[in-house]
Scaffold this active site. Structure first.
Site, PDB file in Angstrom:
ATOM      1  N   ASP A  89     -13.409  -3.922  -1.143  1.00 26.36           N
ATOM      2  CA  ASP A  89     -13.167  -3.472   0.242  1.00 26.36           C
ATOM      3  C   ASP A  89     -14.458  -3.607   1.050  1.00 26.36           C
ATOM      4  OD1 ASP A  89     -10.453  -2.545  -0.209  1.00 26.36           O
ATOM      5  OD2 ASP A  89     -11.340  -0.903  -1.342  1.00 26.36           O
ATOM      6  N   ASP A  94       0.882  -1.172   0.000  1.00 24.25           N
ATOM      7  CA  ASP A  94       0.000   0.000   0.000  1.00 24.25           C
ATOM      8  C   ASP A  94       0.917   1.219   0.000  1.00 24.25           C
ATOM      9  OD1 ASP A  94      -1.990  -1.852   0.304  1.00 24.25           O
ATOM     10  OD2 ASP A  94      -2.700  -1.154   2.244  1.00 24.25           O
TER      11      ASP A  94
HETATM   12  O1  1PR Z   1     -10.828   2.787  -5.157  1.00 26.91           O
HETATM   13  O2  1PR Z   1      -9.912   2.021  -7.313  1.00 26.91           O
HETATM   14  O3  1PR Z   1      -9.016   4.050  -6.244  1.00 26.91           O
HETATM   15  O4  1PR Z   1      -8.576   1.806  -5.299  1.00 26.91           O
HETATM   16  C1  1PR Z   1      -8.057   2.110  -4.049  1.00 26.91           C
HETATM   17  C2  1PR Z   1      -7.318   0.905  -3.564  1.00 26.91           C
HETATM   18  O5  1PR Z   1      -6.591   1.249  -2.393  1.00 26.91           O
HETATM   19  C3  1PR Z   1      -8.226  -0.255  -3.231  1.00 26.91           C
HETATM   20  O6  1PR Z   1      -7.676  -1.431  -3.739  1.00 26.91           O
HETATM   21  C4  1PR Z   1      -8.236  -0.297  -1.695  1.00 26.91           C
HETATM   22  O7  1PR Z   1      -8.274  -1.623  -1.232  1.00 26.91           O
HETATM   23  C5  1PR Z   1      -6.895   0.341  -1.355  1.00 26.91           C
HETATM   24  N1  1PR Z   1      -6.954   1.129  -0.111  1.00 26.91           N
HETATM   25  C6  1PR Z   1      -7.516   2.347   0.019  1.00 26.91           C
HETATM   26  N2  1PR Z   1      -7.311   2.784   1.286  1.00 26.91           N
HETATM   27  C7  1PR Z   1      -6.627   1.840   1.940  1.00 26.91           C
HETATM   28  C8  1PR Z   1      -6.163   1.920   3.336  1.00 26.91           C
HETATM   29  O8  1PR Z   1      -5.591   0.967   3.880  1.00 26.91           O
HETATM   30  N3  1PR Z   1      -6.422   3.036   3.986  1.00 26.91           N
HETATM   31  N4  1PR Z   1      -5.719  -0.330   1.330  1.00 26.91           N
HETATM   32  C9  1PR Z   1      -6.397   0.786   1.059  1.00 26.91           C
HETATM   33  C10 1PR Z   1      -6.283  -1.490   1.468  1.00 26.91           C
HETATM   34  C11 1PR Z   1      -5.753  -3.650   1.306  1.00 26.91           C
HETATM   35  C12 1PR Z   1      -4.756  -4.681   1.123  1.00 26.91           C
HETATM   36  C13 1PR Z   1      -3.904  -4.905   2.322  1.00 26.91           C
HETATM   37  C14 1PR Z   1      -4.338  -6.236   2.784  1.00 26.91           C
HETATM   38  C15 1PR Z   1      -3.452  -7.056   3.558  1.00 26.91           C
HETATM   39  N5  1PR Z   1      -5.284  -2.422   1.643  1.00 26.91           N
HETATM   40  O9  1PR Z   1      -4.162  -4.790  -0.045  1.00 26.91           O
HETATM   41  O10 1PR Z   1      -2.635  -4.612   2.042  1.00 26.91           O
HETATM   42  O11 1PR Z   1      -5.550  -6.080   3.436  1.00 26.91           O
HETATM   43  O12 1PR Z   1      -3.102  -6.489   4.754  1.00 26.91           O
HETATM   44  P1  1PR Z   1      -2.621  -7.394   5.946  1.00 26.91           P
HETATM   45  O13 1PR Z   1      -2.005  -8.607   5.354  1.00 26.91           O
HETATM   46  O14 1PR Z   1      -1.591  -6.587   6.682  1.00 26.91           O
HETATM   47  O15 1PR Z   1      -3.820  -7.664   6.769  1.00 26.91           O
HETATM   48  P2  1PR Z   1      -9.639   2.720  -6.013  1.00 26.91           P
END
Ligand code: 1PR
Length: 561
Positions: free
Chosen positions: A410, A247
């Site tokens: 999400d 991320d």
């Molecule tokens: O809506 O098309 O612009 O995409 C935005 C992207 O950014 C989406 O894929 C959304 O999941 C991601 N995103 C947005 N905000 C966050 C945040 O964390 N604040 N990250 C975010 C979500 C999801 C995973 C993560 C896993 C594993 N992250 O990829 O890395 O859940 O984590 P873990 O193994 O530590 O539990 P758009």
């Protein structure tokens, strides 16, 4: 003149192949006009996208005839993926478009009843040519860099079934589900792989190097060979993918960093004063991606998590990251965040297709669509499930193929005490009761990185996205994200049953056994993790060793060239 030429027709990521050739120390030129093809001493056709668009482009650019002439001349030709398929008479993918008709037969769609399609991931090759019945394999003498039993990266929905008629062309086959298809073709000056050597780590680079070093020309008549018919194994040798996810966002100092949230909150815990701390900084994106590649990640995903902010096309922060990463990382790269229409400060509109195109040209193999997919599905459902043809999913899938379109979901859990209170949403029973003892729940889709919930459930989203042409689901879970408590198996099982495209489980991995559980209990094709890899709590290799000990197939790392 002369030299090595690459045939690019703008259908996808060819930067990776160019980077692979650079990594191997080879110079090359792009084919820019039909005459270049006949000028070449060696030619590589890195086919990406659909069979029809590839072969039609060959015709419209007047490449088809020189290409046939080149191949007939006996000079070395290497075709990759669609570059293999184009040599056949046609493909079920686009029945009205003829191929180059150099090899008899038709490319066929995989049977979807026993497996996810596209066939996306690392699978094993079985070398059919032998010197004699007992001898290991012919490839020991003349291996083309391909090793019996090695896994390579495949991504395709159509393949050429192995038949008696094609024996003389076949060097290796691969089993997917109960189907056996030709994964390597070799005859005289022709070497073609259905897999992507430029995306198959060092094992794949060895195949390219072998071709470049001249082992591409082999006369099949110089020795007597036995063709060993591949046997259908009770279980194919398709491995489970382990994906490292990064991320990425700008921190308070203005640097692009890899961060990781707890249930999507990426700032350090505050001291209770109500003031958020600094954005967590877990490393530099390009360095971390490189580290994960060397440590055995089967794929790397970058998510631009501040993508809800508008950004001019030329200023997309991930373009440079992708360009630099693809120079040294030879496994598939996915980019997500901000795949939607964007408006430049001067008011110029760029379509999601243009945005995706920039990413593919910068080294991405797949784009992942989050918020925009939710909006598209809302419209699709409001329109009686009629396809509009103009959504990001549809336009990108049409131009670059379904396999290039991932949907990042999400969701968050909503507990209900009865289905009637779920407002028509798809409800599942849960063994983890809610705050008031509820034993049912549904999963609400969110947009803008979980900031806004929408009136649509995950089941609706994933089935609609599949119908619209998406090729894979990246299934997060906001409740589990960053908790290290294991994947949400109930959610994942439900989604896996709902779609026929591959599913990546995400959110919550904390220990090796969580990966085993998710593969055994849900049968997903891939599992993704972020925090435990970034914080070096669980190395990728230790996950793979744990799975191997429990007879779950994973890719062994080939660590040197
Ligand atoms: O809506 O098309 O612009 O995409 C935005 C992207 O950014 C989406 O894929 C959304 O999941 C991601 N995103 C947005 N905000 C966050 C945040 O964390 N604040 N990250 C975010 C979500 C999801 C995973 C993560 C896993 C594993 N992250 O990829 O890395 O859940 O984590 P873990 O193994 O530590 O539990 P758009």
């Amino acid at each position: 003149m002369g030299g090595l030429y690459l045939l690019d027709y703008g259908a996808g990521n060819v930067r990776s192949l160019a980077n692979a050739l650079n990594r191997l120390g080879y110079d090359f030129k792009w084919v820019k006009k039909p005459e270049d093809i006949l000028e070449a001493d060696k030619l590589i056709f890195p086919g990406v996208g659909a069979f029809g668009s590839a072969t039609e482009l060959l015709t419209s650019k007047n490449y088809a005839e020189p290409l046939k002439q080149y191949i007939k001349s006996g000079k070395p030709y290497m075709g990759i993926c669609v570059g293999l398929q184009a040599l056949f008479h046609g493909s079920e993918e686009n029945p009205n478009v003829p191929g180059l008709c150099i090899i008899p037969g038709t490319v066929k769609l995989f049977n979807k009843t026993d497996k996810a399609v596209p066939h996306m991931g690392w699978n094993e090759v079985f070398c059919v040519r032998r010197i004699n019945e007992v001898n290991e394999d012919y490839l020991q003498d003349n291996h083309h860099g391909i090793k019996q039993g090695t896994v390579y990266y495949f991504v395709h929905s159509y393949a050429v079934p192995f038949t008696d008629e094609l024996k003389e062309w076949t060097l290796a086959t691969t089993q997917y589900g109960k189907e056996i298809f030709i994964s390597v073709i070799q005859k005289d000056n022709i070497l073609c792989t259905q897999f992507h050597p430029e995306k198959s780590g060092y094992a794949g680079l060895k195949v390219l190097r072998s071709f470049l070093q001249g082992e591409g020309i082999v006369s099949n008549t110089s020795r007597q060979l036995i063709i060993k018919n591949p046997e259908i194994l009770p279980q194919d040798r398709f491995t489970k993918r382990i994906i490292a996810c990064l991320d990425v966002r700008t921190n308070d100092q203005g640097d692009l960093v890899v961060t990781k949230g707890d249930q999507y909150d990426v700032r350090e815990c505050n001291d209770g004063s109500g003031v958020s701390g600094q954005v967590r900084n877990l490393g530099k994106p390009v360095d971390l991606a490189r580290r994960y590649f060397e440590e055995g990640a089967d794929e790397i995903t970058f998510l631009n998590i501040t993508s809800f902010r508008n950004c001019p096309l030329t200023d997309l922060p991930m373009l440079e990251i992708l360009k630099r990463t693809s120079e040294t990382v030879f496994v598939p790269l996915t980019i997500g965040g901000g795949i939607r229409d964007v408006i430049d400060p001067d008011g110029k509109l760029h379509s999601a297709l243009d945005v995706a195109g920039e990413y593919f040209r910068s080294g991405a193999d797949k784009v992942s669509i989050g918020s925009d997919a939710v909006y598209a599905v809302e419209k699709y459902l409001a329109n009686d499930k009629k396809l509009s043809g103009d959504t990001a999913i549809e336009t990108i899938a049409c131009a670059y193929g379904s396999q290039a379109v991932v949907i990042s979901v999400d969701p968050r859990r909503v507990y209900v005490d009865s289905p009637a209170n779920a407002m028509g949403h798809h409800v599942i029973p849960t063994s983890y009761p809610g705050p008031k003892g509820e034993t049912l729940c549904w999963y609400q889709c969110t947009v803008k990185g979980g900031r806004e919930g929408r009136d649509i459930d995950v089941h609706q989203l994933v089935t609609a996205c599949e119908a619209m042409g998406a090729g894979e689901i990246l299934l997060n879970c906001m409740d589990k994200d960053g908790t290290n408590s294991g994947y949400d198996l109930e959610l994942i099982q439900d989604v896996k049953k709902a779609v026929n495209i591959p599913v990546i489980a995400s959110s919550g991995a904390g220990r090796e056994e969580h990966f085993e559980k998710v593969f055994v209990e849900t049968n997903v094709e891939a599992a993704l993790a972020a925090g435990i890899f970034h914080r070096r709590e669980v190395p990728i290799q230790s996950v793979k060793n744990y799975l191997k000990e429990r007879d779950i197939l994973v890719r062994d790392i080939v660590s040197t060239l």
